[in-house]
Design an enzyme around this catalytic site. Structure first.
Site, PDB file in Angstrom:
ATOM      1  N   ASN A 163       0.828  -1.207   0.000  1.00  0.00           N
ATOM      2  CA  ASN A 163       0.000   0.000   0.000  1.00  0.00           C
ATOM      3  C   ASN A 163       0.859   1.251   0.000  1.00  0.00           C
ATOM      4  O   ASN A 163       1.901   1.321   0.663  1.00  0.00           O
ATOM      5  CB  ASN A 163      -1.060  -0.006   1.112  1.00  0.00           C
ATOM      6  CG  ASN A 163      -0.530  -0.309   2.497  1.00  0.00           C
ATOM      7  OD1 ASN A 163       0.466  -1.000   2.656  1.00  0.00           O
ATOM      8  ND2 ASN A 163      -1.185   0.226   3.503  1.00  0.00           N
TER       9      ASN A 163
ATOM     10  N   GLU B 129      -2.997  -4.605  -3.086  1.00  0.00           N
ATOM     11  CA  GLU B 129      -3.475  -5.546  -4.110  1.00  0.00           C
ATOM     12  C   GLU B 129      -3.562  -4.883  -5.470  1.00  0.00           C
ATOM     13  O   GLU B 129      -3.196  -5.462  -6.500  1.00  0.00           O
ATOM     14  CB  GLU B 129      -4.860  -6.089  -3.742  1.00  0.00           C
ATOM     15  CG  GLU B 129      -4.914  -6.879  -2.452  1.00  0.00           C
ATOM     16  CD  GLU B 129      -5.180  -6.015  -1.219  1.00  0.00           C
ATOM     17  OE1 GLU B 129      -4.707  -4.860  -1.176  1.00  0.00           O
ATOM     18  OE2 GLU B 129      -5.854  -6.510  -0.306  1.00  0.00           O
TER      19      GLU B 129
ATOM     20  N   CYS C  10     -10.585  -3.513  -4.198  1.00  0.00           N
ATOM     21  CA  CYS C  10      -9.571  -4.449  -4.705  1.00  0.00           C
ATOM     22  C   CYS C  10     -10.221  -5.706  -5.260  1.00  0.00           C
ATOM     23  O   CYS C  10      -9.771  -6.257  -6.267  1.00  0.00           O
ATOM     24  CB  CYS C  10      -8.570  -4.790  -3.602  1.00  0.00           C
ATOM     25  SG  CYS C  10      -7.477  -3.395  -3.256  1.00  0.00           S
TER      26      CYS C  10
ATOM     27  N   GLU D  81       0.347   5.163   0.652  1.00  0.00           N
ATOM     28  CA  GLU D  81      -0.598   6.166   1.158  1.00  0.00           C
ATOM     29  C   GLU D  81      -0.195   7.568   0.710  1.00  0.00           C
ATOM     30  O   GLU D  81       0.873   7.777   0.123  1.00  0.00           O
ATOM     31  CB  GLU D  81      -0.703   6.043   2.682  1.00  0.00           C
ATOM     32  CG  GLU D  81      -1.276   4.695   3.087  1.00  0.00           C
ATOM     33  CD  GLU D  81      -1.604   4.563   4.569  1.00  0.00           C
ATOM     34  OE1 GLU D  81      -1.179   5.422   5.371  1.00  0.00           O
ATOM     35  OE2 GLU D  81      -2.285   3.597   4.924  1.00  0.00           O
TER      36      GLU D  81
ATOM     37  N   CYS E 212     -10.138  -5.306   0.345  1.00  0.00           N
ATOM     38  CA  CYS E 212     -11.295  -4.406   0.385  1.00  0.00           C
ATOM     39  C   CYS E 212     -12.146  -4.583  -0.876  1.00  0.00           C
ATOM     40  O   CYS E 212     -11.728  -5.223  -1.851  1.00  0.00           O
ATOM     41  CB  CYS E 212     -10.834  -2.960   0.524  1.00  0.00           C
ATOM     42  SG  CYS E 212     -10.241  -2.226  -1.011  1.00  0.00           S
TER      43      CYS E 212
ATOM     44  N   CYS F 168      -4.267   0.676  -2.407  1.00  0.00           N
ATOM     45  CA  CYS F 168      -4.058  -0.584  -1.679  1.00  0.00           C
ATOM     46  C   CYS F 168      -2.978  -1.438  -2.353  1.00  0.00           C
ATOM     47  O   CYS F 168      -2.750  -1.346  -3.570  1.00  0.00           O
ATOM     48  CB  CYS F 168      -5.346  -1.402  -1.672  1.00  0.00           C
ATOM     49  SG  CYS F 168      -6.683  -0.704  -0.711  1.00  0.00           S
TER      50      CYS F 168
HETATM   51  N1  THU Z   1      -5.324  -1.584   2.480  1.00  0.00           N
HETATM   52  C1  THU Z   1      -4.760  -2.390   1.545  1.00  0.00           C
HETATM   53  O1  THU Z   1      -3.633  -2.168   1.091  1.00  0.00           O
HETATM   54  N2  THU Z   1      -5.490  -3.448   1.115  1.00  0.00           N
HETATM   55  C2  THU Z   1      -6.744  -3.745   1.542  1.00  0.00           C
HETATM   56  O2  THU Z   1      -7.394  -4.608   0.968  1.00  0.00           O
HETATM   57  C3  THU Z   1      -7.290  -3.050   2.699  1.00  0.00           C
HETATM   58  C4  THU Z   1      -6.634  -1.771   3.038  1.00  0.00           C
HETATM   59  C5  THU Z   1      -4.554  -0.420   2.916  1.00  0.00           C
HETATM   60  C6  THU Z   1      -5.133   0.897   2.476  1.00  0.00           C
HETATM   61  C7  THU Z   1      -4.588   1.824   3.510  1.00  0.00           C
HETATM   62  O3  THU Z   1      -3.282   2.229   3.115  1.00  0.00           O
HETATM   63  C8  THU Z   1      -4.458   0.959   4.767  1.00  0.00           C
HETATM   64  O4  THU Z   1      -4.510  -0.384   4.317  1.00  0.00           O
HETATM   65  C9  THU Z   1      -5.570   1.201   5.787  1.00  0.00           C
HETATM   66  O5  THU Z   1      -6.814   1.115   5.201  1.00  0.00           O
END
Ligand code: THU
Length: 162
Positions: free
Chosen positions: A63, A76, A116, A65, A113, A74
């Site tokens: 991920n 994925e 994704c 940010e 999520c 994310c």
């Molecule tokens: N996140 C992911 O990378 N994958 C997911 O399927 C769920 C959430 C990340 C997004 C964000 O940077 C952090 O987790 C908190 O939501």
């Protein structure tokens, strides 16, 4: 007439990482390494994903940010988009996903999520072959799903656009 239908799916649950087959351990280990390089200063929730392609290549993502929160992405989607960018049209066999938090121990599998799931489903629908999904936290059990479609029942795909 009204029909009621139950939609269910099967998963395999491994008590721990070491019960996985060697190749799956290797794939998840790549995801763990990717997780450790995540850029998640705002959530402190680090996610890694590794994508196994049918040509044997493993593509990684984590991920990323952003100070403007919705601009991040994310793990994925970073991974599958990179796979699509580097090896367009090459089928995806499996994706391993793992999450860890700096604030608490993630001791159960982390599920992708909804966004994704939708993004991965595009690749699965297009390649007409299921993508196996492995889910893990930092510790604890590993869940293996046979197909992304299982995780997105009644999903939307390009067939609706034709
Ligand atoms: N996140 C992911 O990378 N994958 C997911 O399927 C769920 C959430 C990340 C997004 C964000 O940077 C952090 O987790 C908190 O939501």
């Amino acid at each position: 007439m009204i029909n009621q239908k139950k939609i269910s799916f099967e998963v395999t649950i491994y008590d721990s990482f070491i019960e996985l087959k060697n190749d799956d351990q290797k794939l998840l280990s790549v995801a763990v390494k990717a997780r450790q390089r995540a850029y998640a200063p705002y959530s402190s929730f680090n996610v890694g994903a590794s994508v196994l392609l049918e040509n044997g290549e493993i593509i990684e993502g984590n991920n990323q940010e952003n100070a403007s929160y919705p601009s991040g992405l994310c793990a994925e989607r970073v991974a599958v988009f990179y796979a699509g960018a580097k090896y367009p049209g090459v089928k995806i066999k499996a994706i391993a996903i793992t999450a860890a938090s700096l604030n608490h121990e993630v001791n159960e599998p982390a599920a992708p999520c909804g966004n994704c799931r939708q993004a991965i489903s595009e690749y699965e629908f297009r390649q007409k072959e299921p993508i196996r999904i492995l889910l893990m936290g930092e510790t604890g059990s590993v869940i293996e799903c046979n197909s992304l479609a299982d995780l997105l029942p009644l999903g939307f795909n390009s067939s609706f656009l034709n």
